[in-house]
Design an enzyme around this catalytic site. Structure first.
Site, short mmCIF file in Angstrom:
data_model
loop_
_atom_site.label_atom_id
_atom_site.label_comp_id
_atom_site.label_asym_id
_atom_site.label_seq_id
_atom_site.Cartn_x
_atom_site.Cartn_y
_atom_site.Cartn_z
N LYS A 47 0.06 4.27 -0.08
CA LYS A 47 -0.57 5.45 0.56
C LYS A 47 -0.42 6.65 -0.36
O LYS A 47 -0.50 6.50 -1.58
CB LYS A 47 0.01 5.70 1.94
CG LYS A 47 0.04 4.43 2.80
CD LYS A 47 0.32 4.68 4.24
CE LYS A 47 0.47 3.34 4.96
NZ LYS A 47 0.22 3.40 6.35
N GLU A 69 -6.55 4.42 8.41
CA GLU A 69 -6.36 5.86 8.12
C GLU A 69 -7.65 6.46 7.58
O GLU A 69 -7.96 7.63 7.85
CB GLU A 69 -5.19 6.04 7.14
CG GLU A 69 -3.85 5.84 7.86
CD GLU A 69 -2.72 5.31 7.00
OE1 GLU A 69 -2.80 5.39 5.76
OE2 GLU A 69 -1.76 4.78 7.58
N GLY A 129 2.53 2.10 10.89
CA GLY A 129 3.45 3.23 10.75
C GLY A 129 4.21 3.57 12.02
O GLY A 129 4.80 4.65 12.12
N SER A 174 3.62 -2.25 10.31
CA SER A 174 5.06 -2.23 10.53
C SER A 174 5.77 -3.50 10.07
O SER A 174 6.74 -3.94 10.69
CB SER A 174 5.38 -1.94 12.01
OG SER A 174 5.02 -0.60 12.31
N HIS A 179 -9.45 0.94 5.61
CA HIS A 179 -8.10 1.11 6.18
C HIS A 179 -8.23 2.04 7.38
O HIS A 179 -9.00 3.00 7.36
CB HIS A 179 -7.16 1.70 5.13
CG HIS A 179 -5.73 1.68 5.56
ND1 HIS A 179 -5.23 2.58 6.47
CD2 HIS A 179 -4.70 0.86 5.24
CE1 HIS A 179 -3.95 2.31 6.69
NE2 HIS A 179 -3.60 1.27 5.95
N ASN A 217 0.86 -1.19 0.00
CA ASN A 217 0.00 0.00 0.00
C ASN A 217 0.89 1.24 0.00
O ASN A 217 1.53 1.55 1.00
CB ASN A 217 -0.89 -0.03 1.26
CG ASN A 217 -1.67 1.26 1.45
OD1 ASN A 217 -1.86 2.03 0.52
ND2 ASN A 217 -2.13 1.48 2.68
N GLU A 277 -5.02 -5.46 10.93
CA GLU A 277 -4.02 -4.40 11.08
C GLU A 277 -4.27 -3.65 12.38
O GLU A 277 -5.07 -2.71 12.41
CB GLU A 277 -4.13 -3.40 9.92
CG GLU A 277 -3.88 -3.99 8.57
CD GLU A 277 -3.38 -2.90 7.63
OE1 GLU A 277 -2.19 -2.95 7.26
OE2 GLU A 277 -4.15 -1.99 7.30
P1 PGA Z 1 2.90 0.24 7.66
O1 PGA Z 1 1.42 0.44 7.07
O2 PGA Z 1 3.45 -1.01 7.02
O3 PGA Z 1 3.64 1.48 7.23
O4 PGA Z 1 2.77 0.11 9.12
C1 PGA Z 1 0.53 -0.61 6.96
C2 PGA Z 1 -0.68 -0.20 6.18
O5 PGA Z 1 -0.82 0.94 5.76
O6 PGA Z 1 -1.56 -1.00 5.95
#
Ligand code: PGA
Length: 258
Positions: free
Chosen positions: A24, A110, A186, A222, A108, A22, A180
């Site tokens: 982003k 976010e 992140g 992560s 997600h 992903n 997740e």
């Molecule tokens: P990350 O993000 O690997 O940077 O923790 C995971 C995600 O956005 O699903």
């Protein structure tokens, strides 16, 4: 005979692990996005699926770049649940399908947190995605506070039950659940792989109690070159990688380590 073939094919797809990248809101230019795609394509593999999920505007160009590559699919980070209408700024599932998208992320964290998407909105999106013949990657997971209160399974079960509300059993194979934990995204704090495996077992059991079927459940939060093998080798159907997927060297190292 045809039915049997379809069933075998379905089982084969269900058993394949998947690595999802992903991106982003990265990178900023088409040129950089193309460069990143070209560098990832250099990697050779064929034993698991790979899906890359760039920002919406780069999808068409990347699909075109990968047209001779059978192993990498393209996903979208978001969609709207209506096909058309007065929804300024939104993107329909039909238009994403038309440009070659195969997977769409729904819910997600976010989007849940920063864009206030509720479980009901996410459910409408999941429904629209699978009814359009694409695969929905339904993201679920608890916050740090919910984890500290011992509510992990409760939160996941609620997000699954609402997220999958009124999804027809015939479409359940078009769903991947991404576990997740919000506190892991992140932050560099990955969930312990044994713990993730246990939670994912609960997720599979919850889906089985609703549909008497098993679906792919992957882990995200992560994931990096150091921890991916540990997670991959558990009873987990793959990984959703965010930050580490926008560096081609790191992403390729991850692929090659599997
Ligand atoms: P990350 O993000 O690997 O940077 O923790 C995971 C995600 O956005 O699903």
């Amino acid at each position: 005979m045809r039915k049997r073939f379809k069933k075998d094919l379905q089982l084969f797809i269900m058993q394949r692990k998947i690595l999802v990248g992903n991106w982003k809101l990265h990178p900023s230019t088409m040129c950089q996005a193309l460069q990143l795609t070209k560098e990832i394509v250099k990697t050779e593999y064929d034993i698991f699926d790979i899906c890359i999920i760039p920002p919406q505007l780069f999808i068409s160009t990347i699909v075109n770049e990968l047209k001779d590559n059978q192993n990498i699919c393209i996903g979208a980070q978001n969609c709207h649940y209506e096909s058309s209408g007065a929804y300024t700024g939104e993107t329909s599932v039909e238009s994403l399908k038309d440009i070659g998208v195969k997977y769409i992320l729904c819910g997600h964290s976010e989007r849940r947190i920063l864009f206030e998407e509720t479980d009901n909105i996410i459910n409408k999106k999941v429904k629209k995605v699978v009814e359009s013949g694409l695969t929905a990657i339904l993201c679920i997971g608890e916050s740090l506070e919910e984890k500290e209160f011992g509510l992990v399974n409760e939160v996941c079960n609620r997000q699954i039950k609402i997220g999958l509300h009124e999804i027809d059993i015939n479409n359940i194979d078009k769903i991947i659940i991404a576990y997740e934990p919000v506190w892991a995204i992140g932050t560099g704090k990955v969930c312990d792989s044994d713990q993730a495996e246990k939670i994912i077992k609960n997720i599979r059991d919850t889906v089985a109690s609703l549909y008497n079927r098993t679906i792919r459940v992957i882990y995200g939060g992560s994931v990096n070159t150091k921890n991916i093998r540990d997670i991959w080798n558990k009873d987990i159907d793959g990984c959703l990688v965010g930050g580490a997927s926008i560096n081609s060297q790191i992403f390729n190292d991850m692929i090659q380590s599997l």
